[in-house]
Design an enzyme around this catalytic site. Structure first.
Site, PDB file in Angstrom:
ATOM      1  N   HIS A   1      -0.774  -1.344  -0.633  1.00 36.82           N
ATOM      2  CA  HIS A   1       0.238  -1.271   0.422  1.00 36.82           C
ATOM      3  C   HIS A   1       0.378  -2.630   1.094  1.00 36.82           C
ATOM      4  O   HIS A   1      -0.499  -3.069   1.828  1.00 36.82           O
ATOM      5  CB  HIS A   1      -0.183  -0.209   1.436  1.00 36.82           C
ATOM      6  CG  HIS A   1       0.860   0.116   2.450  1.00 36.82           C
ATOM      7  ND1 HIS A   1       2.206   0.139   2.179  1.00 36.82           N
ATOM      8  CD2 HIS A   1       0.748   0.453   3.765  1.00 36.82           C
ATOM      9  CE1 HIS A   1       2.870   0.482   3.262  1.00 36.82           C
ATOM     10  NE2 HIS A   1       2.006   0.662   4.251  1.00 36.82           N
TER      11      HIS A   1
ATOM     12  N   ASP B   1       3.281  -0.569  -4.557  1.00 39.34           N
ATOM     13  CA  ASP B   1       3.050  -0.023  -3.218  1.00 39.34           C
ATOM     14  C   ASP B   1       3.218   1.498  -3.222  1.00 39.34           C
ATOM     15  O   ASP B   1       4.262   2.012  -3.585  1.00 39.34           O
ATOM     16  CB  ASP B   1       4.035  -0.648  -2.229  1.00 39.34           C
ATOM     17  CG  ASP B   1       3.617  -0.452  -0.784  1.00 39.34           C
ATOM     18  OD1 ASP B   1       3.280   0.687  -0.407  1.00 39.34           O
ATOM     19  OD2 ASP B   1       3.635  -1.436  -0.021  1.00 39.34           O
TER      20      ASP B   1
ATOM     21  N   SER C   1       4.926  -2.292   6.917  1.00 40.58           N
ATOM     22  CA  SER C   1       5.110  -0.858   6.744  1.00 40.58           C
ATOM     23  C   SER C   1       6.160  -0.349   7.740  1.00 40.58           C
ATOM     24  O   SER C   1       7.294  -0.824   7.737  1.00 40.58           O
ATOM     25  CB  SER C   1       3.760  -0.155   6.902  1.00 40.58           C
ATOM     26  OG  SER C   1       3.802   1.153   6.408  1.00 40.58           O
TER      27      SER C   1
END
Length: 520
Positions: A488, A458, A240
């Site tokens: 995610h 995602d 991320s």
């Protein structure tokens, strides 16, 4: 108010779910850059290390010892060790004041002759605690652990590393009544005043640190960590926001890049408004996929949720406790299960209960995102997330600009658009320090290949950002791996194809063919 970019507890938990899938397996060249200088922490820094740092920093010896538990996470078992590394508060003054960064590691479990070096993890945010997260992630990366020391840390401004707490628990709970999607002048004034008050609280808590928690500062910390750990090259796994950090690191230190994996890739070409639009599209896409899985038409299902949120905005729902479910908390509760397909059943249950007038389940989901425990104590990930991102992001969207953008946001998502449009203005409103850049510089000519893992479903870092990162890194650097999945991130989420490709790259240096696709 909380942005939806960070690697949440639920998303991390979803990575622990084992599963099977198949995909292509055509692999190519070797990654290179796998050698290390051994485990001597006093090893001399390479010529491409951070310039001008004193030996007191580059040759410092870490005092590894047992890890202590905190109110947010228990102490890990004895296979994990913790230490504090000194870094400059201000890299423009390398001989000046220092701060301490909390590190955690577990030594490689396999044959010492097979050890590659340290593999450093950043779990995203910005603001996620590596010290708190790394032990629970250890089982997911057990194969990597055989040949790597698993290492993570709390970046500057986070948790045990001079962590910033901008509000008390009581103040955080009080702020939950602020409407993050203002409907009139009074609500808009309250929303913006809340943003101003939060910034003042951060300034009071952080002091001069507030100007030194940028991603660039943390990238320099990462290279100093490489030297202190005794590694010639940085082997890194960023998730991320950690992918943005990895890109910035590669730009600053291309010659020090070893085997680097970036999973759930942030679009480095997007500014503040661009990121907000990306996430608006990403969460609506994930919501559409969820609605399809329940047999609903996405447009009709979304409208049903919009109508529910409007009713909650007019009259917050009762819960099993003393607190009410507000519209903002309800939306946060909807967001959390979209981080992982395993969370979808909880979303169905919570929405059904809310339709029946009970906000208890959606509130519990919102509390999970906001790190609120049963005693009313809140975590500080969102605090760190905000102080870091507002120092990074130069763009300051005014309320007037946001209001003009709202129709575009609402067209992208009837459910999330209004929130994300207002968030673009409120997140760094009246912030005490100026931001540093419109978009991060991640070009890395001369770097070893970097493996970029994108997930088509995602929500928080939409798949399109993977290609953008590859383009920005430069020709021959970014290597794209696609997973046709949900949630995610991709590694550890149930795809044997993804896991074996990533493991082959990190353990053997095998770089897959650019554009490889793993089926769901």
């Amino acid at each position: 108010m909380a942005r939806f970019a960070r690697w949440t507890a639920l998303a991390a938990a979803a990575l622990l779910v084992a599963g099977c899938s198949s995909g292509s397996s055509d692999d190519g060249k070797d990654a290179g850059g796998g050698g290390t200088a051994g485990s001597d922490p006093s090893a001399t820094a390479s010529s491409s290390g951070s310039p001008g740092l004193p030996a007191s920093l580059t040759k410092q010896r870490l005092d590894w010892g047992g890890c202590k538990g905190t109110s947010d996470s228990p102490a890990p078992d004895s296979s994990w060790q913790c230490a504090t590394m000194k870094v400059p508060l201000d890299y423009a003054k390398p001989d000046g004041e220092t701060i301490g960064l909390a590190l955690i590691r577990s030594k490689a479990t396999g044959d010492k002759d097979e050890r590659i070096g340290s593999l450093v993890f950043n779990f995203g945010g910005p603001g996620a605690s590596g010290v708190g997260t790394m032990p629970s992630f250890g089982s997911t990366v057990s194969k990597l652990h055989q040949r790597y020391d698993l290492v993570s840390w709390d970046p500057r401004g986070v948790s045990a590393s001079e962590g910033v707490r901008c509000r008390s628990d009581k103040e955080i709970q009080a702020a939950e009544s602020v409407d993050a999607t203002p409907d009139d002048a009074a609500e808009e004034k309250a929303y913006l005043q809340d943003a101003t008050d939060f910034g003042k609280g951060c300034e009071k808590a952080a002091g001069k640190l507030l100007s030194h928690v940028s991603t660039t500062d943390t990238a320099r910390d990462l290279d100093l960590m490489r030297q202190v750990l005794g590694d010639d090259k940085t082997h890194y796994f960023g998730m991320s926001y950690g992918t943005e950090l990895g890109g910035v690191y590669a730009h600053l230190f291309p010659n020090n890049v070893g085997r680097v994996v970036l999973d759930a890739v942030v679009d480095p070409s997007a500014d503040t408004v661009g990121h907000a639009k990306n996430q608006t599209k990403g969460f609506q896409r994930a919501l559409d996929d969820y609605l399809k899985s329940t047999g609903q038409d996405p447009e009709q299902g979304s409208q049903k949720i919009v109508d529910l949120l409007k009713r909650i905005d007019a009259k917050p729902l009762a819960t099993s406790g003393d607190r009410k479910l507000t519209q903002t908390l309800a939306l946060t509760g909807i967001v959390l299960p979209l981080y992982s397909k395993q969370g979808w059943p909880s979303l169905t249950s919570a929405l059904d209960a809310a339709e029946d007038g009970d906000g208890t389940e959606l509130l519990a989901l919102a509390d999970g995102y906001n790190e609120r425990d049963d005693s009313g104590h809140y975590g500080t990930t969102t605090h760190a997330q905000r102080v870091i991102s507002c120092l990074d992001d130069k763009q300051r969207v005014t309320p007037e600009e946001a209001k003009k953008l709202l129709p575009e946001f609402e067209k992208l998502s009837p459910v999330f658009g209004d929130f994300m449009g207002w968030d673009a203005a409120g997140w760094c409103h009246d912030w005490p320090v100026a931001g540093q850049y419109e978009t991060p510089e991640v070009s890395a000519p001369g770097s070893a290949p970097i493996l970029l893992v994108g997930n088509t479903g995602d929500p928080a870092t939409p798949y399109e950002g993977t290609r953008k990162m590859a383009d920005e890194l430069g020709k021959g650097v970014g290597v794209e791996l696609t997973w046709k999945g949900e949630g995610h991130g991709a590694y550890g989420s149930g795809s044997d194809c993804v896991d074996s490709t990533v493991n082959g790259y990190l353990l053997e240096g095998t770089v897959p063919k650019d554009g490889k696709v793993c089926a769901s």
